[in-house]
Every structure is written in C-alpha cells, then in structure tokens.
Design a protein around this motif. Structure first.
Motif, PDB file in Angstrom:
ATOM      1  N   ASP A  80       0.830  -1.218   0.000  1.00 27.17           N
ATOM      2  CA  ASP A  80       0.000   0.000   0.000  1.00 27.17           C
ATOM      3  C   ASP A  80       0.860   1.262   0.000  1.00 27.17           C
ATOM      4  O   ASP A  80       0.727   2.154   0.846  1.00 27.17           O
ATOM      5  N   ILE A  81       1.746   1.328  -0.988  1.00 26.26           N
ATOM      6  CA  ILE A  81       2.639   2.488  -1.073  1.00 26.26           C
ATOM      7  C   ILE A  81       1.914   3.612  -1.811  1.00 26.26           C
ATOM      8  O   ILE A  81       1.408   3.434  -2.919  1.00 26.26           O
ATOM      9  N   LEU A  82       1.890   4.776  -1.177  1.00 25.14           N
ATOM     10  CA  LEU A  82       1.258   5.951  -1.773  1.00 25.14           C
ATOM     11  C   LEU A  82       2.279   7.085  -1.831  1.00 25.14           C
ATOM     12  O   LEU A  82       2.816   7.496  -0.811  1.00 25.14           O
ATOM     13  N   VAL A  83       2.559   7.529  -3.041  1.00 26.42           N
ATOM     14  CA  VAL A  83       3.527   8.606  -3.257  1.00 26.42           C
ATOM     15  C   VAL A  83       2.754   9.860  -3.675  1.00 26.42           C
ATOM     16  O   VAL A  83       1.960   9.833  -4.612  1.00 26.42           O
ATOM     17  N   LYS A  84       3.024  10.955  -2.968  1.00 25.78           N
ATOM     18  CA  LYS A  84       2.323  12.199  -3.254  1.00 25.78           C
ATOM     19  C   LYS A  84       3.339  13.332  -3.370  1.00 25.78           C
ATOM     20  O   LYS A  84       4.226  13.462  -2.541  1.00 25.78           O
ATOM     21  N   ALA A  85       3.193  14.110  -4.446  1.00 22.96           N
ATOM     22  CA  ALA A  85       4.090  15.252  -4.680  1.00 22.96           C
ATOM     23  C   ALA A  85       3.264  16.526  -4.749  1.00 22.96           C
ATOM     24  O   ALA A  85       2.368  16.647  -5.588  1.00 22.96           O
ATOM     25  N   ASP A  86       3.559  17.471  -3.857  1.00 21.37           N
ATOM     26  CA  ASP A  86       2.882  18.767  -3.837  1.00 21.37           C
ATOM     27  C   ASP A  86       3.907  19.876  -4.026  1.00 21.37           C
ATOM     28  O   ASP A  86       5.065  19.748  -3.594  1.00 21.37           O
ATOM     29  N   ASN A 100      -3.138   9.276  -7.870  1.00 24.78           N
ATOM     30  CA  ASN A 100      -3.346   9.255  -6.416  1.00 24.78           C
ATOM     31  C   ASN A 100      -3.671   7.855  -5.896  1.00 24.78           C
ATOM     32  O   ASN A 100      -4.042   7.689  -4.740  1.00 24.78           O
ATOM     33  N   ALA A 101      -3.541   6.853  -6.777  1.00 19.09           N
ATOM     34  CA  ALA A 101      -3.836   5.475  -6.379  1.00 19.09           C
ATOM     35  C   ALA A 101      -2.607   4.841  -5.714  1.00 19.09           C
ATOM     36  O   ALA A 101      -1.462   5.095  -6.113  1.00 19.09           O
ATOM     37  N   ALA A 102      -2.846   4.019  -4.720  1.00 15.65           N
ATOM     38  CA  ALA A 102      -1.756   3.351  -4.003  1.00 15.65           C
ATOM     39  C   ALA A 102      -1.272   2.139  -4.790  1.00 15.65           C
ATOM     40  O   ALA A 102      -2.050   1.463  -5.473  1.00 15.65           O
ATOM     41  N   VAL A 103       0.039   1.881  -4.690  1.00 18.65           N
ATOM     42  CA  VAL A 103       0.639   0.690  -5.306  1.00 18.65           C
ATOM     43  C   VAL A 103       0.506  -0.464  -4.314  1.00 18.65           C
ATOM     44  O   VAL A 103       0.798  -0.314  -3.121  1.00 18.65           O
ATOM     45  N   ALA A 104       0.068  -1.606  -4.809  1.00 19.44           N
ATOM     46  CA  ALA A 104      -0.242  -2.746  -3.929  1.00 19.44           C
ATOM     47  C   ALA A 104       0.969  -3.194  -3.125  1.00 19.44           C
ATOM     48  O   ALA A 104       0.900  -3.360  -1.903  1.00 19.44           O
ATOM     49  N   GLU A 105       2.116  -3.380  -3.796  1.00 16.51           N
ATOM     50  CA  GLU A 105       3.302  -3.821  -3.062  1.00 16.51           C
ATOM     51  C   GLU A 105       4.566  -3.403  -3.798  1.00 16.51           C
ATOM     52  O   GLU A 105       4.544  -3.127  -5.003  1.00 16.51           O
ATOM     53  N   PRO A 108      11.801  -5.815  -2.587  1.00 14.67           N
ATOM     54  CA  PRO A 108      13.143  -5.288  -2.319  1.00 14.67           C
ATOM     55  C   PRO A 108      13.880  -4.923  -3.608  1.00 14.67           C
ATOM     56  O   PRO A 108      13.748  -5.600  -4.634  1.00 14.67           O
ATOM     57  N   ASP A 109      14.651  -3.852  -3.563  1.00 17.31           N
ATOM     58  CA  ASP A 109      15.449  -3.341  -4.692  1.00 17.31           C
ATOM     59  C   ASP A 109      14.591  -2.936  -5.893  1.00 17.31           C
ATOM     60  O   ASP A 109      15.100  -2.814  -7.006  1.00 17.31           O
ATOM     61  N   CYS A 110      13.321  -2.741  -5.663  1.00 18.51           N
ATOM     62  CA  CYS A 110      12.451  -2.215  -6.718  1.00 18.51           C
ATOM     63  C   CYS A 110      12.091  -0.762  -6.390  1.00 18.51           C
ATOM     64  O   CYS A 110      12.271  -0.297  -5.258  1.00 18.51           O
ATOM     65  N   CYS A 111      11.588  -0.069  -7.389  1.00 21.32           N
ATOM     66  CA  CYS A 111      11.290   1.346  -7.171  1.00 21.32           C
ATOM     67  C   CYS A 111      10.007   1.745  -7.887  1.00 21.32           C
ATOM     68  O   CYS A 111       9.541   1.058  -8.802  1.00 21.32           O
ATOM     69  N   ILE A 112       9.448   2.834  -7.433  1.00 20.75           N
ATOM     70  CA  ILE A 112       8.283   3.459  -8.060  1.00 20.75           C
ATOM     71  C   ILE A 112       8.743   4.791  -8.631  1.00 20.75           C
ATOM     72  O   ILE A 112       9.279   5.631  -7.911  1.00 20.75           O
ATOM     73  N   VAL A 132       5.602  10.008   1.317  1.00 24.02           N
ATOM     74  CA  VAL A 132       5.459   8.570   1.035  1.00 24.02           C
ATOM     75  C   VAL A 132       4.851   7.889   2.265  1.00 24.02           C
ATOM     76  O   VAL A 132       5.346   8.051   3.383  1.00 24.02           O
ATOM     77  N   SER A 133       3.794   7.132   2.046  1.00 25.53           N
ATOM     78  CA  SER A 133       3.207   6.314   3.121  1.00 25.53           C
ATOM     79  C   SER A 133       3.163   4.862   2.646  1.00 25.53           C
ATOM     80  O   SER A 133       2.936   4.595   1.453  1.00 25.53           O
ATOM     81  N   TYR A 134       3.379   3.930   3.579  1.00 25.77           N
ATOM     82  CA  TYR A 134       3.388   2.501   3.218  1.00 25.77           C
ATOM     83  C   TYR A 134       3.091   1.667   4.461  1.00 25.77           C
ATOM     84  O   TYR A 134       3.076   2.176   5.587  1.00 25.77           O
ATOM     85  N   THR A 135       2.895   0.384   4.252  1.00 28.22           N
ATOM     86  CA  THR A 135       2.603  -0.549   5.343  1.00 28.22           C
ATOM     87  C   THR A 135       3.653  -1.657   5.330  1.00 28.22           C
ATOM     88  O   THR A 135       3.922  -2.268   4.285  1.00 28.22           O
ATOM     89  N   THR A 136       4.256  -1.912   6.486  1.00 29.11           N
ATOM     90  CA  THR A 136       5.270  -2.959   6.571  1.00 29.11           C
ATOM     91  C   THR A 136       4.609  -4.335   6.637  1.00 29.11           C
ATOM     92  O   THR A 136       3.377  -4.459   6.716  1.00 29.11           O
ATOM     93  N   GLN A 137       5.455  -5.395   6.611  1.00 30.36           N
ATOM     94  CA  GLN A 137       4.938  -6.771   6.711  1.00 30.36           C
ATOM     95  C   GLN A 137       4.251  -7.012   8.049  1.00 30.36           C
ATOM     96  O   GLN A 137       3.328  -7.827   8.138  1.00 30.36           O
TER      97      GLN A 137
END
Length: 395
Positions: A80-86, A100-105, A108-112, A132-137
C-alpha cells in the motif's frame, strides 16, 4: 532530481553592418572560433556540451520538470505504497502527482518512478513536498516526507508607455529586457487587445512586397539587452461613437510573450491587463475629420469638424467664429446648431481663408450652450501650410 535538457556551450555573437568600420572582421572571428558551429556562427550554440553542476535556474513562465523515485532499500516487501508530490508556493499548494492510487506492493530493490511537470506562474520560493506512506509486513503504517526548496526568478522586465494621439488612436510602446544570464530567442511578442480596441502591430516594414521584421531574422535578445515593440490601438466603431464610454481609466489589453532558450526550452508570460488614463475632453469634444495640408493664399479652403457631446445632458449649441490676424472665417457666425443629445455627434463643413503665408494655426471657434450659458473655446485646432497662389499646390 530535476529534469533538464542538456546544455551546449553558448557564445555571444558580436556582429556589425558591412558598412561599419570593422567590416567583416567580427564575422571572420566567429567563423574561426572553435566553439561555434560552421555555417551557424550566429546561433549562439556551440558544439561543446556543458554538464549541469547544480539545480540550475527556474524562470517564471517556464515548465518545471522533476523525476521522483521511491526505492525499497530493505529486504522486505512493503504494501500500500502511496507517493504524493505537492508544490508549495507563497499563495497556494498544488498536487502534481500523476496518480493518487496506491501501489499494492513494492519488492526489495524495486522502485516506483514518477515524472511531474508544472508551468511556473509565480516568482519567489517554491517547495516541492514529496510524501510517502506505506505498510510494513508487520502491518505497521509508516510515513515520511522530503522537502526540496528552489527559487523562481523573473526572466524579463517589461515596461510600457502610452501615447495619446490627437485622434482616438493610442500608441503603446513595450520595452522588454532580458534580465537572465543567457541569450533568448524571442518567438512571439503580441498584444491581445480588449474588446474595445483593434490593434495594429508596428514592428515590421514592407520590402519588395514582403513583411520584414524590424529586428531582422536574428530575433534573439542578449542578456540585459532591451527591445522596443510598438502597437497602435484604435477604438472599435461602436465604442468610438459613444464618447462617454472611453472616459477615465480604460483597459487596453495584455502582452503575450513567448521565448526559447538554449536548446528550445520554451517559456511564456502574459502580463496583467494594461490600463491607461483616457484623455479628458470636457463636456464638448471638437475633432477634425478632414483638412488640407496645403492651401493657396487668399483662396477659400474647406475643413470638416466633428462635435461630440461628452456630457450626460442635452445641449443647445450656438457656433461663433472669430477671425484672427491670419485666418478668416467665411460664413455666418452665431448660428444655431440645435440640440445635441448625450454621446451623439454632428459634423460641420466650414470655409476659411488665409491672408498670410507660412504655417498658420486655425483658431477662433466658440461653442455656447444656451441652456447653461457656458462657452467652450477652441484655439490651435490644427495647422495648414499657406503658399502663394502662383505656386501650384499638388494634391
């Protein structure tokens, strides 16, 4: 990271007319310069690439582009990674995120990655806020922000001057100065008139049936150089006939300026609505519709005057004609012109005779409003050149 086009080394071309003292010396020096392109010495761009060493300058009217990358440095999958730029300015906060949609997952070593664009419309401090907001395991919600501050500078200095002609025409002179540190190509400078005016650009001349710019083909502006543009505005017929409308402060229009820098980066500025103080004509305006340039000595000639009621009341006018030492009026003085309603006009054909040669001033018209017993005097209305009747006057 800010996205910018590659920059080539720029040289400042020094040129002169062939008839000037240096002749072809400056052009030959540019052709011999190793930093210039053969056959295109005056284009300012060389063949050497200059790599950017810093963030660079952002100018008002240009497009700010930035590359945003969020990389997972850990060995865990986040969800649930959400990247927002203002973009925060002194007056507003703008959302520049493409989605404004969140990325599911994110493994490691990947990027958005995301690329944002924004046309800068304010000067001063700008802050790019990346959140940036996200949820850990473990289900813990995490959040962090980063700030990137930059300044938006003013690229051009624009000054305007108004000149009111004896007719209803208004001439606008726009002085545009390049206050950046690099040359710029002036792609377009135009005046968008208000609904009251028609505009004619006076920045070109006719040569061999073609319209050629007064700045020739080299339309670039060196740093700190200034260029003057001239426009003629004339009120539309429906507004010119209503004298009361163009009283006081009137909106002329706005300037639209488009330029390009080193490798075609485009910028555009529009000024705010330009205003001028319309000349006051009092209650009654007297203007000349037709008058000859040259007349014969002691021979009658004709002029046509237009009288306009600029007040908000009806007038009952009487015309009086007073002779001067050189100009004599032919006709009946003290005649009634009748009632003239507000914002209405009437045309008068008058006959005069000059007894003195040379440039003579037409004076001595008097208009009296019988309602208020008020007299309006008109002197130095126009000038005519009086020549001896033995000299043939060319029409």
């Amino acid at each position: 990271m800010r996205l910018t086009k590659p920059t080539l080394f720029t040289n400042i071309p020094v040129t002169c007319e062939e008839k000037d003292l240096p002749g072809d010396l400056f052009n030959q020096l540019m052709r011999d310069d190793p930093s210039t392109v053969n056959g295109a010495e005056v284009l300012m761009l060389g063949e050497m690439l200059t790599l950017p060493q810093n963030f660079g300058n952002i100018f008002l009217g240009e497009t700010f582009s930035s590359y945003i990358s969020v990389h997972n440095d850990s060995n865990q999958v986040v969800k649930d990674i959400l990247v927002k730029a203002d973009l925060q300015t002194s007056s507003q906060r703008l959302n520049l995120s493409a989605s404004n949609a969140a990325v599911a997952e994110l493994k490691p070593d990947c990027c958005i990655d995301d690329v944002i664009h924004h046309e800068v419309k304010e000067i001063g401090t700008h802050i790019l806020v990346c959140a940036v907001s996200y949820t850990t395991q473990a289900g813990e919600k995490m959040y962090f922000r980063k700030f990137f501050k930059f300044q938006v500078l003013k690229p051009l200095d624009v000054k305007t001057k108004f000149y009111n002609a004896e007719t209803d025409e208004v001439f606008l002179e726009a002085q545009i100065q390049n206050i950046t540190t690099s040359p710029m190509f002036m792609e377009k400078v135009s005046l968008e008139p208000s609904i009251m005016y028609n505009v004619t650009e006076l920045n070109s001349v006719s040569q061999a049936g073609e319209c050629v710019s007064t700045f020739r083909s080299r339309a670039y502006l060196q740093p700190m150089d200034t260029r003057q543009y001239l426009y003629c505005l004339k009120p539309k017929k429906e507004f010119a006939e209503k004298a009361g409308i163009i009283k006081g402060v009137t909106v002329i229009g706005k300037l639209d300026i488009v330029w390009k820098t080193n490798l075609g980066e485009r910028g555009r500025l529009q000024t705010s609505q330009l205003q001028r103080m319309a000349p006051g004509y009092g209650d009654v305006r007297l203007s000349l519709e037709a008058i000859p340039d040259t007349v014969n000595l002691e021979e009658p000639f004709h002029i046509t005057c237009k009288i306009t009621n600029c007040s908000e009341r009806t007038m009952d006018l009487v015309l009086e004609m007073c002779n001067t030492n050189s100009i004599h009026w032919c006709g009946i003085s003290g005649r009634q012109l009748g009632k003239l309603h507000p914002s209405s006009s009437l045309c008068l054909a008058l006959t005069l005779l000059s007894s003195v040669q040379g440039l003579q001033s037409i004076s001595g018209l008097r208009l009296t409003d019988t309602f208020l017993k008020r007299t309006y005097e008109y002197d130095d209305i126009a000038q005519v050149c009086v020549v001896s009747s033995a000299i043939k006057v060319e029409s």
